[in-house]
Design a protein around this motif. Sequence first.
Motif, mmCIF file in Angstrom:
data_model
loop_
_atom_site.group_PDB
_atom_site.id
_atom_site.type_symbol
_atom_site.label_atom_id
_atom_site.label_comp_id
_atom_site.label_asym_id
_atom_site.label_seq_id
_atom_site.Cartn_x
_atom_site.Cartn_y
_atom_site.Cartn_z
ATOM 1 N N UNK A 62 0.831 -1.208 0.000
ATOM 2 C CA UNK A 62 0.000 0.000 0.000
ATOM 3 C C UNK A 62 0.865 1.257 0.000
ATOM 4 N N UNK A 63 1.934 1.243 0.767
ATOM 5 C CA UNK A 63 2.823 2.407 0.802
ATOM 6 C C UNK A 63 3.508 2.612 -0.551
ATOM 7 N N UNK A 75 -5.341 4.292 -1.422
ATOM 8 C CA UNK A 75 -4.193 3.619 -0.801
ATOM 9 C C UNK A 75 -3.890 4.152 0.601
ATOM 10 N N UNK A 76 -3.831 5.471 0.799
ATOM 11 C CA UNK A 76 -3.642 5.932 2.174
ATOM 12 C C UNK A 76 -4.837 5.599 3.072
ATOM 13 N N UNK A 83 -3.587 0.225 9.887
ATOM 14 C CA UNK A 83 -2.747 0.673 11.002
ATOM 15 C C UNK A 83 -3.585 1.104 12.204
ATOM 16 N N UNK A 84 -4.701 1.783 11.966
ATOM 17 C CA UNK A 84 -5.554 2.180 13.083
ATOM 18 C C UNK A 84 -6.230 0.971 13.727
ATOM 19 N N UNK A 115 -2.708 7.850 11.557
ATOM 20 C CA UNK A 115 -3.055 9.277 11.546
ATOM 21 C C UNK A 115 -2.296 10.000 10.431
ATOM 22 N N UNK A 116 -1.020 9.645 10.236
ATOM 23 C CA UNK A 116 -0.235 10.265 9.162
ATOM 24 C C UNK A 116 -0.842 9.949 7.794
ATOM 25 N N UNK A 117 -1.304 8.722 7.604
ATOM 26 C CA UNK A 117 -1.921 8.351 6.325
ATOM 27 C C UNK A 117 -3.215 9.138 6.109
#
Length: 128
Positions: A62-63, A75-76, A83-84, A115-117
């Motif tokens: 995904x990254x 993707x983000x 991640x969450x 959160x960054x994504x």
Amino acid sequence: MFSLSAAALFALVGLVFLFFPDAALIFFNRFSVYFGLPRAPLPGTGFYLILASAYMYLVALLAILMYRYPEQNIYPFLLAQGKLASSVISIYLFLMHQPYLIYFVNFVVDGLIGIAALYLMKMKKTEV
């Protein structure tokens, strides 16, 4: 740059999980004593090793896709969801199962990545 760096880091962590399955737990268990927390048991190899390695492959992919196709918000979004979810499950296990340091660290790290994504998604929307 966030996406490419994250992809490399996710791939590296996935390889550590796959080839050195106890390494992360041994590392964090060394610091657990300083926080008065119990040491997490070492699982070694098994079914969860497969799932952990596959998850790290997926978030690395995904990254990479975020890096290659920065205009795509899916993707983000998917990375943030994974991640969450990992972060929420980690804090749940920390509070309800055992207060292992590895659970708390994963709560913080995956929460920040999630959160960054989401922030990257928001930035993209405001640029358009």
